[in-house]
Motif scaffolding. Structure first.
Motif, PDB file in Angstrom:
ATOM      1  N   TYR A 281      18.370   4.055   3.729  1.00 15.22           N
ATOM      2  CA  TYR A 281      19.212   5.113   3.162  1.00 15.22           C
ATOM      3  C   TYR A 281      18.889   5.342   1.693  1.00 15.22           C
ATOM      4  O   TYR A 281      18.834   6.466   1.206  1.00 15.22           O
ATOM      5  CB  TYR A 281      20.688   4.720   3.312  1.00 15.22           C
ATOM      6  CG  TYR A 281      21.632   5.815   2.860  1.00 15.22           C
ATOM      7  CD1 TYR A 281      22.179   6.707   3.774  1.00 15.22           C
ATOM      8  CD2 TYR A 281      21.969   5.969   1.517  1.00 15.22           C
ATOM      9  CE1 TYR A 281      23.034   7.712   3.371  1.00 15.22           C
ATOM     10  CE2 TYR A 281      22.819   6.969   1.099  1.00 15.22           C
ATOM     11  CZ  TYR A 281      23.351   7.845   2.021  1.00 15.22           C
ATOM     12  OH  TYR A 281      24.184   8.843   1.609  1.00 15.22           O
ATOM     13  N   ASN A 282      18.662   4.269   0.985  1.00 19.56           N
ATOM     14  CA  ASN A 282      18.566   4.267  -0.471  1.00 19.56           C
ATOM     15  C   ASN A 282      17.194   4.759  -0.940  1.00 19.56           C
ATOM     16  O   ASN A 282      16.171   4.173  -0.613  1.00 19.56           O
ATOM     17  CB  ASN A 282      18.812   2.826  -0.956  1.00 19.56           C
ATOM     18  CG  ASN A 282      18.829   2.692  -2.448  1.00 19.56           C
ATOM     19  OD1 ASN A 282      18.395   3.564  -3.185  1.00 19.56           O
ATOM     20  ND2 ASN A 282      19.325   1.567  -2.898  1.00 19.56           N
ATOM     21  N   LYS A 283      17.170   5.816  -1.727  1.00 23.26           N
ATOM     22  CA  LYS A 283      15.917   6.392  -2.217  1.00 23.26           C
ATOM     23  C   LYS A 283      15.146   5.416  -3.103  1.00 23.26           C
ATOM     24  O   LYS A 283      13.920   5.337  -3.046  1.00 23.26           O
ATOM     25  CB  LYS A 283      16.206   7.681  -2.988  1.00 23.26           C
ATOM     26  CG  LYS A 283      14.964   8.473  -3.361  1.00 23.26           C
ATOM     27  CD  LYS A 283      15.314   9.737  -4.142  1.00 23.26           C
ATOM     28  CE  LYS A 283      16.085  10.715  -3.307  1.00 23.26           C
ATOM     29  NZ  LYS A 283      16.325  11.989  -4.043  1.00 23.26           N
ATOM     30  N   SER A 284      15.855   4.635  -3.926  1.00 23.69           N
ATOM     31  CA  SER A 284      15.184   3.681  -4.808  1.00 23.69           C
ATOM     32  C   SER A 284      14.521   2.563  -4.010  1.00 23.69           C
ATOM     33  O   SER A 284      13.404   2.137  -4.318  1.00 23.69           O
ATOM     34  CB  SER A 284      16.186   3.078  -5.801  1.00 23.69           C
ATOM     35  OG  SER A 284      16.714   4.069  -6.644  1.00 23.69           O
ATOM     36  N   ASP A 361      24.592   1.911   6.527  1.00 24.34           N
ATOM     37  CA  ASP A 361      24.889   3.204   5.902  1.00 24.34           C
ATOM     38  C   ASP A 361      24.440   4.387   6.756  1.00 24.34           C
ATOM     39  O   ASP A 361      24.538   5.541   6.322  1.00 24.34           O
ATOM     40  CB  ASP A 361      24.222   3.283   4.520  1.00 24.34           C
ATOM     41  CG  ASP A 361      24.931   2.416   3.489  1.00 24.34           C
ATOM     42  OD1 ASP A 361      26.171   2.360   3.521  1.00 24.34           O
ATOM     43  OD2 ASP A 361      24.247   1.778   2.669  1.00 24.34           O
ATOM     44  N   PHE A 362      23.947   4.119   7.951  1.00 30.26           N
ATOM     45  CA  PHE A 362      23.519   5.189   8.846  1.00 30.26           C
ATOM     46  C   PHE A 362      24.701   5.663   9.690  1.00 30.26           C
ATOM     47  O   PHE A 362      25.520   4.861  10.135  1.00 30.26           O
ATOM     48  CB  PHE A 362      22.401   4.710   9.773  1.00 30.26           C
ATOM     49  CG  PHE A 362      21.029   4.786   9.163  1.00 30.26           C
ATOM     50  CD1 PHE A 362      20.776   4.272   7.898  1.00 30.26           C
ATOM     51  CD2 PHE A 362      19.983   5.372   9.851  1.00 30.26           C
ATOM     52  CE1 PHE A 362      19.516   4.330   7.331  1.00 30.26           C
ATOM     53  CE2 PHE A 362      18.710   5.436   9.306  1.00 30.26           C
ATOM     54  CZ  PHE A 362      18.476   4.918   8.041  1.00 30.26           C
ATOM     55  N   TYR A 385      21.202  -4.844   9.123  1.00 35.44           N
ATOM     56  CA  TYR A 385      22.398  -4.336   8.452  1.00 35.44           C
ATOM     57  C   TYR A 385      23.263  -5.464   7.915  1.00 35.44           C
ATOM     58  O   TYR A 385      23.119  -6.624   8.273  1.00 35.44           O
ATOM     59  CB  TYR A 385      23.208  -3.441   9.389  1.00 35.44           C
ATOM     60  CG  TYR A 385      24.014  -4.179  10.457  1.00 35.44           C
ATOM     61  CD1 TYR A 385      25.394  -4.360  10.313  1.00 35.44           C
ATOM     62  CD2 TYR A 385      23.406  -4.663  11.599  1.00 35.44           C
ATOM     63  CE1 TYR A 385      26.127  -5.027  11.281  1.00 35.44           C
ATOM     64  CE2 TYR A 385      24.129  -5.323  12.577  1.00 35.44           C
ATOM     65  CZ  TYR A 385      25.488  -5.506  12.412  1.00 35.44           C
ATOM     66  OH  TYR A 385      26.215  -6.162  13.373  1.00 35.44           O
ATOM     67  N   ASP A 386      24.164  -5.074   7.007  1.00 42.87           N
ATOM     68  CA  ASP A 386      25.143  -5.993   6.411  1.00 42.87           C
ATOM     69  C   ASP A 386      26.391  -5.181   6.094  1.00 42.87           C
ATOM     70  O   ASP A 386      26.395  -4.380   5.170  1.00 42.87           O
ATOM     71  CB  ASP A 386      24.570  -6.625   5.134  1.00 42.87           C
ATOM     72  CG  ASP A 386      25.608  -7.454   4.376  1.00 42.87           C
ATOM     73  OD1 ASP A 386      26.682  -7.734   4.943  1.00 42.87           O
ATOM     74  OD2 ASP A 386      25.348  -7.810   3.217  1.00 42.87           O
ATOM     75  N   SER A 390      28.098  -1.865   2.942  1.00 46.71           N
ATOM     76  CA  SER A 390      28.270  -0.476   3.363  1.00 46.71           C
ATOM     77  C   SER A 390      29.046   0.280   2.294  1.00 46.71           C
ATOM     78  O   SER A 390      30.233   0.058   2.095  1.00 46.71           O
ATOM     79  CB  SER A 390      29.021  -0.438   4.700  1.00 46.71           C
ATOM     80  OG  SER A 390      29.209   0.885   5.122  1.00 46.71           O
ATOM     81  N   ILE A 391      28.355   1.170   1.579  1.00 45.68           N
ATOM     82  CA  ILE A 391      29.008   1.831   0.441  1.00 45.68           C
ATOM     83  C   ILE A 391      28.990   3.348   0.533  1.00 45.68           C
ATOM     84  O   ILE A 391      29.556   4.025  -0.323  1.00 45.68           O
ATOM     85  CB  ILE A 391      28.357   1.415  -0.893  1.00 45.68           C
ATOM     86  CG1 ILE A 391      26.887   1.787  -0.912  1.00 45.68           C
ATOM     87  CG2 ILE A 391      28.549  -0.065  -1.132  1.00 45.68           C
ATOM     88  CD1 ILE A 391      26.193   1.484  -2.226  1.00 45.68           C
ATOM     89  N   TYR A 392      28.368   3.932   1.547  1.00 48.43           N
ATOM     90  CA  TYR A 392      28.261   5.385   1.620  1.00 48.43           C
ATOM     91  C   TYR A 392      29.141   5.990   2.705  1.00 48.43           C
ATOM     92  O   TYR A 392      29.638   7.095   2.573  1.00 48.43           O
ATOM     93  CB  TYR A 392      26.808   5.795   1.882  1.00 48.43           C
ATOM     94  CG  TYR A 392      25.889   5.450   0.736  1.00 48.43           C
ATOM     95  CD1 TYR A 392      25.912   6.175  -0.445  1.00 48.43           C
ATOM     96  CD2 TYR A 392      24.997   4.395   0.834  1.00 48.43           C
ATOM     97  CE1 TYR A 392      25.069   5.864  -1.497  1.00 48.43           C
ATOM     98  CE2 TYR A 392      24.149   4.071  -0.213  1.00 48.43           C
ATOM     99  CZ  TYR A 392      24.190   4.811  -1.371  1.00 48.43           C
ATOM    100  OH  TYR A 392      23.362   4.494  -2.410  1.00 48.43           O
ATOM    101  N   LYS A 393      29.338   5.260   3.810  1.00 45.94           N
ATOM    102  CA  LYS A 393      30.058   5.841   4.935  1.00 45.94           C
ATOM    103  C   LYS A 393      31.565   5.804   4.724  1.00 45.94           C
ATOM    104  O   LYS A 393      32.089   4.943   4.027  1.00 45.94           O
ATOM    105  CB  LYS A 393      29.712   5.074   6.215  1.00 45.94           C
ATOM    106  CG  LYS A 393      28.274   5.226   6.664  1.00 45.94           C
ATOM    107  CD  LYS A 393      27.946   4.267   7.784  1.00 45.94           C
ATOM    108  CE  LYS A 393      28.889   4.441   8.946  1.00 45.94           C
ATOM    109  NZ  LYS A 393      28.602   3.505  10.033  1.00 45.94           N
TER     110      LYS A 393
END
Length: 612
Positions: A281-284, A361-362, A385-386, A390-393
């Protein structure tokens, strides 16, 4: 039982004899034995059938042959001629082959001063015994003697069929193994010496300290440093045992999920002509993974993307326009990609393997794009996953089952509970803080318990610091001056990060660093996310959200009093801070200039940890 690499259930045996002998090793050796089956050894990638390591015995290389006694036409020191289906087939002498493998391994290990004897007449020689042998799985000792095979094959270096029966006692079986050592002397390898052996013989498990968790891609022939880092035994076994099909790894922060993903992507790319896809998910993080994989291996078969960017590329490649309508562009981009896949407008089965990091985050619908693009012939899908990160959903747990989105991983899910990244002190502060916020959620969601309670690997370090200042400006000046000192002391700037909550903080941080002439890269603008790592070392100014999947020796978290951020709820903010804390490998520094709920919680977490 011995520890196998890969796990014995995941080994692909070429013969019944290999399978039977592996079972004997597994069941008749103690749990302090390490056994590798068909795993390349050293920079030459030599491939013995079995390699056995015991800290008190040494290293043993074994070749297994399923010969029938009447199939042997002739045998000498170089080769054997076998009668197969009425024809003569030439093969290498297995004992000579095992000897070559063992000597190559010994010479390689002996170059390491920390694996050499330090005194006596054998000073400078390898610290442990080593041996080699052959297993004749279909030839009894009586047959061996009657046909005088001992003229070519040293009888002490051979295990025969009747010496590896299920009824053979562990003591007798082990004695047959250790008869293969013609030079025996006391040794007791310490765990760090076992790691050094693994470091040299299996370069793919190395973790280069200069490049963090991604160091497994480091140069194979690099000299060994005084302190080596390798995958732990569980990580190595897992990485080597991931077979065909769909796999899920549920791991705590710092447990090596991304490292295993890197190892797996390189391995799969070596087996196929089709591309291997790595998604996150993360661009960085996507930028970091792409930079390391391409720089170290130049492997253009591995494609690394953040999910939304990948969707955009798919649409562009297939000349599909993003649907018009309401909603944000990137949301319409995803829905257009899903529709195109379902309509057959995007080519299916494009990838030999797909590996997904940050799957927490998916969204469930995103897998409608991913799964159909996997080649069913290889069918290799790895999901990591962890929940605690989870910080976006909107939902902070996986609110769907994997089977409901086409991931068939029942019985193939692994939980990694040990955090290797953080010192015990950093991990305990993060855990105490998380527990104060997430207790209710953890009690309601049993799946969260291993995630919120990672086990420490036991590495100790300095206590996280919490500093209060009169003004925000004083905070930033302190951070900039301390970073300046670290760089002047020789700390690589790439290993230092400032993790900010919002863009306004980042702008002021950039100014404070610039005043002291400190080279930095910031993710405040999107271009910084894709150029976070370059040839010139630089301090990383990274948003907490963009820091996911990354790690740094030294982490500064400024303006803690501005959390929880008023535009977000308490749990979202707590997850962000938990992610930020667990990026720190050695040093974690908080600063603030006023009090807030989080300054109080962090102060309390530090106090609890100090009592530990």
């Amino acid at each position: 039982m011995a520890l196998f690499f890969p796990a014995r259930s995941a080994c692909v045996f070429d013969t019944h004899g290999e399978r039977r002998f592996a079972e004997r090793l597994d069941k008749k050796l103690g749990d302090d034995y390490l056994c590798w089956f068909n795993v390349p050894v050293g920079p030459k990638a030599l491939q013995p059938d079995f390699m056995v390591l015991h800290p008190g015995r040494g290293l043993l290389i074994l070749e297994v042959k399923d010969w029938q006694i009447d199939s042997i036409d002739s045998l000498d020191l170089k080769q054997v001629k076998l009668k197969v289906n009425g024809e003569l087939v030439v093969d290498k002498n297995p004992l000579t082959q095992a000897r070559i493998y063992a000597l190559e391994a010994a010479v390689l290990l002996e170059k390491d001063p920390l694996l050499q004897q330090t005194s006596g007449q054998y000073k400078g020689k390898l610290i442990m015994p080593y041996g080699w042998g052959v297993v004749l799985s279909n030839i009894t000792r009586k047959m061996f003697d009657e046909h005088q095979l001992g003229r070519v094959l040293d009888a002490d270096r051979v295990i025969c069929q009747d010496e590896m029966l299920e009824s053979t006692s562990p003591e007798m079986f082990q004695q047959r193994l250790w008869n293969m050592f013609h030079q025996v002397f006391p040794c007791q390898l310490r765990p760090e010496q076992v790691d050094r052996v693994r470091y040299h013989l299996h370069p793919e498990v190395r973790i280069n300290t200069d490049s963090g968790q991604f160091g497994l891609f480091s140069e194979q022939l690099a000299p060994a440093p005084s302190l080596v880092k390798v995958m732990d035994l569980q990580q190595e076994q897992l990485a080597r045992s991931l077979g065909r099909g769909h796999r899920v790894i549920h791991g705590v922060a710092g447990s090596g999920k991304t490292m295993i993903l890197g190892y797996r992507s390189q391995y799969l790319a070596s087996l196929t002509t089709k591309p291997v896809l790595v998604l996150c998910y993360n661009k960085s993080l996507a930028s970091r993974l792409q930079q390391v994989i391409q720089h170290q291996q130049a492997n253009d078969k591995i494609q690394v993307h953040h999910f939304h960017g990948w969707c955009g590329q798919l649409l562009k490649r297939h000349q599909i326009k993003v649907a018009e309508g309401q909603g944000k562009y990137y949301e319409r981009q995803v829905s257009s990609t899903i529709a195109a896949v379902e309509a057959g407008a995007i080519d299916p089965h494009q990838y030999a393997a797909i590996l997904i990091d940050e799957a927490h985050d998916f969204e469930a619908d995103w897998f409608k794009v991913v799964v159909p693009l996997l080649d069913p012939e290889t069918d290799s899908l790895l999901v990591l996953y962890d929940d605690a990160q989870s910080i976006y959903k909107k939902s902070k747990t996986l609110d769907f089952t994997f089977s409901s989105v086409g991931i068939q991983a029942r019985g193939r899910t692994t939980v990694l509970r040990t955090n290797y990244r953080n010192t015990l002190e950093i991990l305990m502060v993060a855990k105490h803080f998380a527990h104060s916020i997430f207790t209710e959620t953890a009690e309601q969601q049993e799946d969260l318990i291993p995630t919120l309670s990672p086990a420490s690997a036991g590495r100790r370090g300095d206590m996280p610091e919490l500093h209060c200042f009169a003004t925000a400006e004083a905070e930033l000046d302190y951070i900039a001056e301390r970073i300046d000192q670290l760089v002047k002391q020789g700390v690589c700037a790439d290993k230092i990060a400032i993790l900010y909550r919002h863009g306004g903080q980042a702008e002021n941080l950039e100014k404070a660093l610039a005043r002291l002439g400190i080279v930095f890269v910031s993710t405040r603008k999107d271009s910084g996310k894709t150029q976070l790592y370059s040839d010139e070392p630089s301090v990383k100014v990274v948003s907490m959200a963009s820091s996911k999947g990354l790690e740094f020796d030294c982490v500064f978290i400024p303006h803690l009093n501005e959390m929880p951020y008023k535009k977000n709820n308490l749990e979202n903010e707590a997850r962000l801070l938990y992610v930020a804390m667990t990026r720190a490998i050695e040093t974690l520094v908080f600063t603030y200039h006023a009090r807030s709920e989080f300054t109080e919680q962090v102060q309390h977490a530090i106090a609890l940890t100090e009592k530990y």
